[in-house]
Design a protein around this motif. Structure first.
Motif, PDB file in Angstrom:
ATOM      1  N   LYS A  54       0.815  -1.215   0.000  1.00 59.45           N
ATOM      2  CA  LYS A  54       0.000   0.000   0.000  1.00 59.45           C
ATOM      3  C   LYS A  54       0.851   1.267   0.000  1.00 59.45           C
ATOM      4  CE  LYS A  54      -4.379   1.504   1.721  1.00 59.45           C
ATOM      5  NZ  LYS A  54      -5.596   1.048   2.357  1.00 59.45           N
ATOM      6  N   ARG A  55       1.912   1.260   0.769  1.00 59.58           N
ATOM      7  CA  ARG A  55       2.694   2.486   0.939  1.00 59.58           C
ATOM      8  C   ARG A  55       3.903   2.582  -0.007  1.00 59.58           C
ATOM      9  NH1 ARG A  55      -1.161   4.169   2.235  1.00 59.58           N
ATOM     10  NH2 ARG A  55      -2.068   4.263   4.307  1.00 59.58           N
ATOM     11  N   MET A  58       3.099   1.328  -5.041  1.00 59.59           N
ATOM     12  CA  MET A  58       2.348   1.989  -6.106  1.00 59.59           C
ATOM     13  C   MET A  58       3.092   1.761  -7.416  1.00 59.59           C
ATOM     14  SD  MET A  58       2.481   3.921  -3.176  1.00 59.59           S
ATOM     15  CE  MET A  58       2.916   5.635  -3.182  1.00 59.59           C
ATOM     16  N   MET A  59       2.322   1.746  -8.504  1.00 60.74           N
ATOM     17  CA  MET A  59       2.936   1.349  -9.777  1.00 60.74           C
ATOM     18  C   MET A  59       3.954   2.350 -10.299  1.00 60.74           C
ATOM     19  SD  MET A  59      -0.125  -0.578 -11.693  1.00 60.74           S
ATOM     20  CE  MET A  59       1.046  -1.335 -12.792  1.00 60.74           C
ATOM     21  N   ASP A  60       3.903   3.580  -9.795  1.00 66.88           N
ATOM     22  CA  ASP A  60       4.909   4.556 -10.225  1.00 66.88           C
ATOM     23  C   ASP A  60       6.045   4.645  -9.209  1.00 66.88           C
ATOM     24  OD1 ASP A  60       3.166   5.631  -8.390  1.00 66.88           O
ATOM     25  OD2 ASP A  60       2.987   7.578  -9.346  1.00 66.88           O
ATOM     26  N   CYS A  61       6.060   3.727  -8.232  1.00 60.67           N
ATOM     27  CA  CYS A  61       7.175   3.685  -7.270  1.00 60.67           C
ATOM     28  C   CYS A  61       7.780   2.278  -7.293  1.00 60.67           C
ATOM     29  CB  CYS A  61       6.690   4.075  -5.884  1.00 60.67           C
ATOM     30  SG  CYS A  61       6.142   5.787  -5.798  1.00 60.67           S
ATOM     31  N   SER A  75      -2.921  -4.307  -5.143  1.00 64.11           N
ATOM     32  CA  SER A  75      -3.238  -2.930  -5.533  1.00 64.11           C
ATOM     33  C   SER A  75      -2.192  -2.332  -6.465  1.00 64.11           C
ATOM     34  CB  SER A  75      -3.376  -2.051  -4.285  1.00 64.11           C
ATOM     35  OG  SER A  75      -2.180  -2.060  -3.555  1.00 64.11           O
ATOM     36  N   TYR A  93      -5.059  -8.459 -12.081  1.00 64.09           N
ATOM     37  CA  TYR A  93      -4.601  -7.143 -12.550  1.00 64.09           C
ATOM     38  C   TYR A  93      -4.511  -6.235 -11.318  1.00 64.09           C
ATOM     39  CZ  TYR A  93      -9.656  -6.326 -12.353  1.00 64.09           C
ATOM     40  OH  TYR A  93     -10.965  -6.266 -11.949  1.00 64.09           O
ATOM     41  N   PRO A  94      -3.816  -5.120 -11.444  1.00 60.26           N
ATOM     42  CA  PRO A  94      -3.738  -4.190 -10.310  1.00 60.26           C
ATOM     43  C   PRO A  94      -5.133  -3.734  -9.906  1.00 60.26           C
ATOM     44  CG  PRO A  94      -2.136  -3.599 -12.002  1.00 60.26           C
ATOM     45  CD  PRO A  94      -3.011  -4.655 -12.603  1.00 60.26           C
ATOM     46  N   GLY A  95      -5.470  -3.924  -8.652  1.00 62.76           N
ATOM     47  CA  GLY A  95      -6.815  -3.597  -8.192  1.00 62.76           C
ATOM     48  C   GLY A  95      -7.740  -4.792  -8.219  1.00 62.76           C
TER      49      GLY A  95
ATOM     50  N   PRO B 114       2.782  11.709  -1.976  1.00 62.00           N
ATOM     51  CA  PRO B 114       1.768  10.980  -2.737  1.00 62.00           C
ATOM     52  C   PRO B 114       0.397  11.652  -2.687  1.00 62.00           C
ATOM     53  CG  PRO B 114       2.174   9.866  -0.665  1.00 62.00           C
ATOM     54  CD  PRO B 114       3.146  11.009  -0.735  1.00 62.00           C
ATOM     55  N   LYS B 116      -3.963  11.322  -3.057  1.00 60.92           N
ATOM     56  CA  LYS B 116      -5.179  10.511  -2.994  1.00 60.92           C
ATOM     57  C   LYS B 116      -6.132  11.107  -4.032  1.00 60.92           C
ATOM     58  CE  LYS B 116      -8.732   9.267   0.403  1.00 60.92           C
ATOM     59  NZ  LYS B 116      -9.875   9.937  -0.244  1.00 60.92           N
ATOM     60  N   SER B 135      -5.180   2.879  -4.681  1.00 59.96           N
ATOM     61  CA  SER B 135      -3.856   3.155  -4.117  1.00 59.96           C
ATOM     62  C   SER B 135      -3.547   4.634  -4.335  1.00 59.96           C
ATOM     63  CB  SER B 135      -2.795   2.276  -4.788  1.00 59.96           C
ATOM     64  OG  SER B 135      -2.746   2.553  -6.177  1.00 59.96           O
ATOM     65  N   ARG B 136      -2.455   5.065  -3.759  1.00 66.59           N
ATOM     66  CA  ARG B 136      -2.076   6.464  -3.935  1.00 66.59           C
ATOM     67  C   ARG B 136      -1.216   6.618  -5.183  1.00 66.59           C
ATOM     68  NH1 ARG B 136      -0.216   7.720   2.318  1.00 66.59           N
ATOM     69  NH2 ARG B 136      -2.280   7.509   3.250  1.00 66.59           N
ATOM     70  N   ILE B 137      -1.139   7.854  -5.662  1.00 62.67           N
ATOM     71  CA  ILE B 137      -0.209   8.149  -6.758  1.00 62.67           C
ATOM     72  C   ILE B 137       1.115   8.537  -6.112  1.00 62.67           C
ATOM     73  CG2 ILE B 137       0.313   9.679  -8.686  1.00 62.67           C
ATOM     74  CD1 ILE B 137      -2.702  10.025  -9.086  1.00 62.67           C
ATOM     75  N   GLY B 138       2.156   7.822  -6.474  1.00 58.99           N
ATOM     76  CA  GLY B 138       3.445   8.031  -5.809  1.00 58.99           C
ATOM     77  C   GLY B 138       4.230   9.202  -6.346  1.00 58.99           C
ATOM     78  N   PRO B 156      -3.746  -1.408 -14.475  1.00 59.49           N
ATOM     79  CA  PRO B 156      -5.123  -1.514 -13.960  1.00 59.49           C
ATOM     80  C   PRO B 156      -6.155  -1.163 -15.029  1.00 59.49           C
ATOM     81  CG  PRO B 156      -4.066   0.486 -13.156  1.00 59.49           C
ATOM     82  CD  PRO B 156      -3.041  -0.232 -13.993  1.00 59.49           C
TER      83      PRO B 156
END
Lengths: 180, 181
Positions: A54-55, A58-61, A75, A93-95, B114, B116, B135-138, B156
């Motif tokens: 969760k923390r 993320m797909m951009d991290c 997620s 898939y994600p989610g 990040p 929400k 999820s959050r945007i990083g 997704p």
């Protein structure tokens, strides 16, 4: 000039001779928290993995194939579907569907493989959990492109520290996972 | 001698680029015929890839994306409210245009990641409905940096309003949206 070349040859020869000292058959044992006990292995780490997913995942991290400390999860990035035998239409898939045991195992390897020797020292109580990049980066005690993820008192940090100390704080992990 | 060295260094630095980003930009292809660069162009593509510090397309965007009706139907939805809360508690809101696009320029807003994100949309019947991102945007300001095409183990899928079309369905947008004749 000749003397400089001679020195360079000597240094190169010395460096190359050093390369042959590696024992290709040597095995390095690495220890990692709580997975030593197979009975509770997955469930203990699942709580921690949920926080990491969760923390951090993320797909951009860290939920990216290009990142070190790659995190898979429900997620974020899924472990490539071919290996899991699951397709997007099966909710993979994600989610989508819950984090699989294989993804959990990969996350465990990711986390422990980041600093394997230091992680072993932490498990053997020869080093402190706070010495690990896994703890220092999200607290921004080390440079972290993703910025500060936790404050020291945040449940997420408490969760990860508890796992590294050998006993997962279920309440802290659950509380962090429940946050938006 | 120093001048030549300076020139060589300058030439070397001028050649520096990011081949990965260059390839990603090339893969986006050409503009859709009739739809020149504007707030309506290239829906569903990673906006900040070009409208960012690297490529420098004008205006520079900090956060941008496209919203569709459902995961399976790439029908852009106009008027969706996009609600962002960043890590310092700042809240911002935008609405999608007829191409489903929304964006913040870097002049308007530099978010503290990040983030929400929620969307709020009006179905033809009933009250406004909301959906939150799981999820959050990083760090990526382009929704399509992660929401690439169809759902897969690495995406997704599109950003969508509802799992399936409501009754009555979302209105189909004007085909002339963004078209310059």
């Amino acid at each position: 000039m000749n003397r400089a070349w001679f020195a360079l040859v000597l240094v190169t020869a010395r460096a190359l001779s050093g390369c042959s000292d590696v024992d290709e058959n040597a095995v390095t044992q690495v220890r990692c928290p709580t997975f030593d006990d197979e009975a509770t292995a997955f469930e203990d780490f699942r709580l921690v993995s949920t926080v990491l997913e969760k923390r951090c995942g993320m797909m951009d991290c860290h939920g990216s194939m290009a990142r070190p400390l790659r995190i898979f999860g429900s997620s974020g990035l899924r472990e490539p579907g071919v290996g899991n035998g699951l397709a997007a239409d099966a909710g993979y898939y994600p989610g989508g569907r819950a984090t699989t045991e294989r993804e959990l195992l990969d996350n465990h390897r990711s986390v422990c493989g980041l600093e394997p020797e230091l992680m072993t020292a932490v498990v053997e109580k020869q080093a402190e959990p706070v010495d690990l990049l896994l703890v220092q980066k999200p607290l921004l005690r080390e440079k972290h492109k993703g910025g500060r993820v936790f404050l020291p008192a945040d449940e997420g940090n408490v969760c990860i520290l508890s796992w590294l100390s050998g006993k997962v704080d279920e309440a802290a992990c659950t509380a962090e996972a429940a946050k938006p | 001698m120093t001048g030549a060295l300076f020139l060589a260094l300058a030439a070397l630095l001028a050649g520096c680029g990011n081949p990965v980003v260059d390839d990603e930009i090339s893969a986006l292809g050409d503009e859709k015929p009739g739809v020149p660069p504007s707030e309506y162009h290239r829906p569903g593509q990673p906006c900040v890839l070009c409208h960012g510090p690297y490529e420098g397309a004008d205006p520079e965007l900090s956060l941008a994306g496209t919203i569709y009706a459902t995961a399976e139907e790439p029908v852009p939805i106009e008027g969706v409210r996009v609600l962002v809360t960043d890590s310092v508690g700042a809240k911002r809101e935008k609405r999608t245009n007829c191409a489903g696009n929304f964006f913040w320029t870097a002049e308007e807003y530099i978010p503290s990641f990040p983030l929400k994100v929620e969307i709020a949309f009006q179905s033809a019947s009933g009250p406004e409905r909301r959906a939150s991102m799981g999820s959050r945007i990083g760090r990526d300001g382009s929704c399509a940096g992660c929401h690439v095409g169809e759902r897969s183990d690495a995406s997704p899928g599109r950003v969508f309003c509802a799992p399936s079309q409501p009754t009555p369905p979302f209105p189909v947008p004007d085909a002339a949206c963004g078209v310059v004749r």
